[in-house]
Design a protein around this motif. Structure first.
Motif: not given
Length: 395
Positions: A155-159
């Motif tokens: 999961l990317p940090l953005l989410l």
């Protein structure tokens, strides 16, 4: 879209993807609770795109002097002193049709040169908060928030954050028989997150078909490597998932390989190949979203720019000011926005001056595309950033 019903392998793929449930995210693609249907895709070019190559200021009086062997002799027309790199044919066509705009000389508040810290700042939008600004936007929207998915192995940090999101990635797992599925259903029946995720996976044939098709494409990407030729496979997977009935309205995609320290090239070469891969990836995303493209906005961003001058290895080093793109059928494009500082003066004597703040672009998209109140954006999503947002970017 037609396709096979959910098979055992696709089911276990969904369960494997639900590893992010440990962070509070069910792995099903249920209908957005807001039912707005306004698609938002964030494409992160990891490694620092050279914006002076992607959108070259060939009309700036110092361009050829400073760029040397990296200078383009010509390109695809844009406004003012700029041309698009010759590899960005589809991007140029979107610009001409009014479906793409560019922001040059742009950066976050981060001024060091670490990829990891730069990407963290890009995705968190701040130095003090360790979750993603897109997740904070979903949290602000509460029950009206659209579903969101991260495309990739993690999961990317953005989410990351308090709002529930999903992740999707391929998995090579053995098939499951009916008894195994029954046991799984029984095991997770009382689980508040995995239980509904499993039930939804079994019930939603169309979303499952999209996932199965995407899985095959991602297997092909794994077989052929992870270079520019694979970018389109990833974006088509995202488009399939988002376009499926009940699919999410937000997605985050990371494309790697933009750290061009050596033999970068100009019209041809390493970077030209990556830009061609990106160009095809964006074309593939539009193709798979199909009719939903008119309700879509796509942010293409990177952690920072690259040096104006070439280094001794024919590449460029980590810089500051770069370029970002906003495209989609919902975008009022055909423009280059923001301030252009020119190349007469450079940041720290080596970089394009960061005349524009990337957060301003994020704020405008959240306000105009998803309808968030600017006061909520300033208070809860970007509390450390005082810059205003652009306006008039979304139709």
């Amino acid at each position: 879209m037609t396709g096979p019903r959910l098979d055992r392998r696709a089911l276990l793929t969904v369960l494997a993807a639900s590893g992010v449930v440990l962070a509070g995210a069910p792995a099903s693609f249920s209908q957005s609770r807001s039912a707005k249907g306004r698609k938002l895709v964030v494409v992160i070019l990891r490694g620092a795109l050279d914006g002076l190559a992607a959108l070259a200021p060939v009309g700036d009086r110092r361009y050829r002097e400073l760029r040397g062997d990296l200078a383009l002799s010509d390109g695809l027309p844009a406004a003012g002193p700029f041309v698009f790199h010759p590899s960005l044919q589809h991007v140029s066509e979107l610009y001409t049709r009014g479906e793409l705009l560019a922001l040059h000389a742009v950066a976050t508040d981060y001024r060091e040169r670490s990829h990891f810290d730069g990407q963290d700042h890009l995705e968190a939008g701040t130095t003090a908060i360790r979750d993603g600004w897109l997740n904070r936007a979903l949290a602000v929207m509460g029950g009206a928030a659209p579903d969101a998915v991260g495309i990739g192995q993690s999961l990317p940090l953005l989410l990351r954050g308090a709002a529930p999101v999903s992740t999707w990635a391929p998995a090579v797992l053995p098939g499951a028989d009916d008894d195994t599925i029954a046991r799984l259903m029984d095991m997770y029946a009382r689980d508040p997150m995995l239980g509904p995720a499993l039930a939804m996976a079994l019930e939603t044939d169309e979303a499952a078909s999209a996932m199965a098709e995407c899985m095959e494409g991602m297997r092909g990407m794994n077989a052929r490597g992870s270079g520019p030729h694979a970018y389109r496979i990833v974006t088509e997977a995202a488009g399939n998932i988002m376009a499926a009935p009940g699919g999410p309205d937000a997605a985050v995609i990371g494309l790697h390989g933009w750290d061009t320290h050596v033999r970068q090239g100009a019209a041809d070469g390493q970077l030209a190949n990556r830009l061609a891969g990106l160009d095809q990836a964006l074309a593939g995303l539009k193709d798979r979203l199909n009719r939903q493209w008119n309700q879509t906005a796509v942010l293409v961003v990177t952690e920072f720019g690259r040096t104006v001058r070439a280094n001794g290895a024919g590449g460029t080093d980590h810089g500051t000011g770069g370029a970002a793109f906003l495209l989609g059928g919902a975008v009022r494009g055909g423009r280059i926005i923001g301030d252009w500082p020119g190349l007469d003066q450079l940041h720290e004597g080596r970089d394009l001056i960061p005349a524009n703040n990337l957060t301003s672009l994020f704020k405008a998209v959240l306000a105009e595309h998803w309808g968030l109140d600017l006061r909520d954006i300033d208070r809860a999503i970007f509390p450390e950033t005082l810059v205003g947002g652009f306006s008039g970017l979304i139709g």
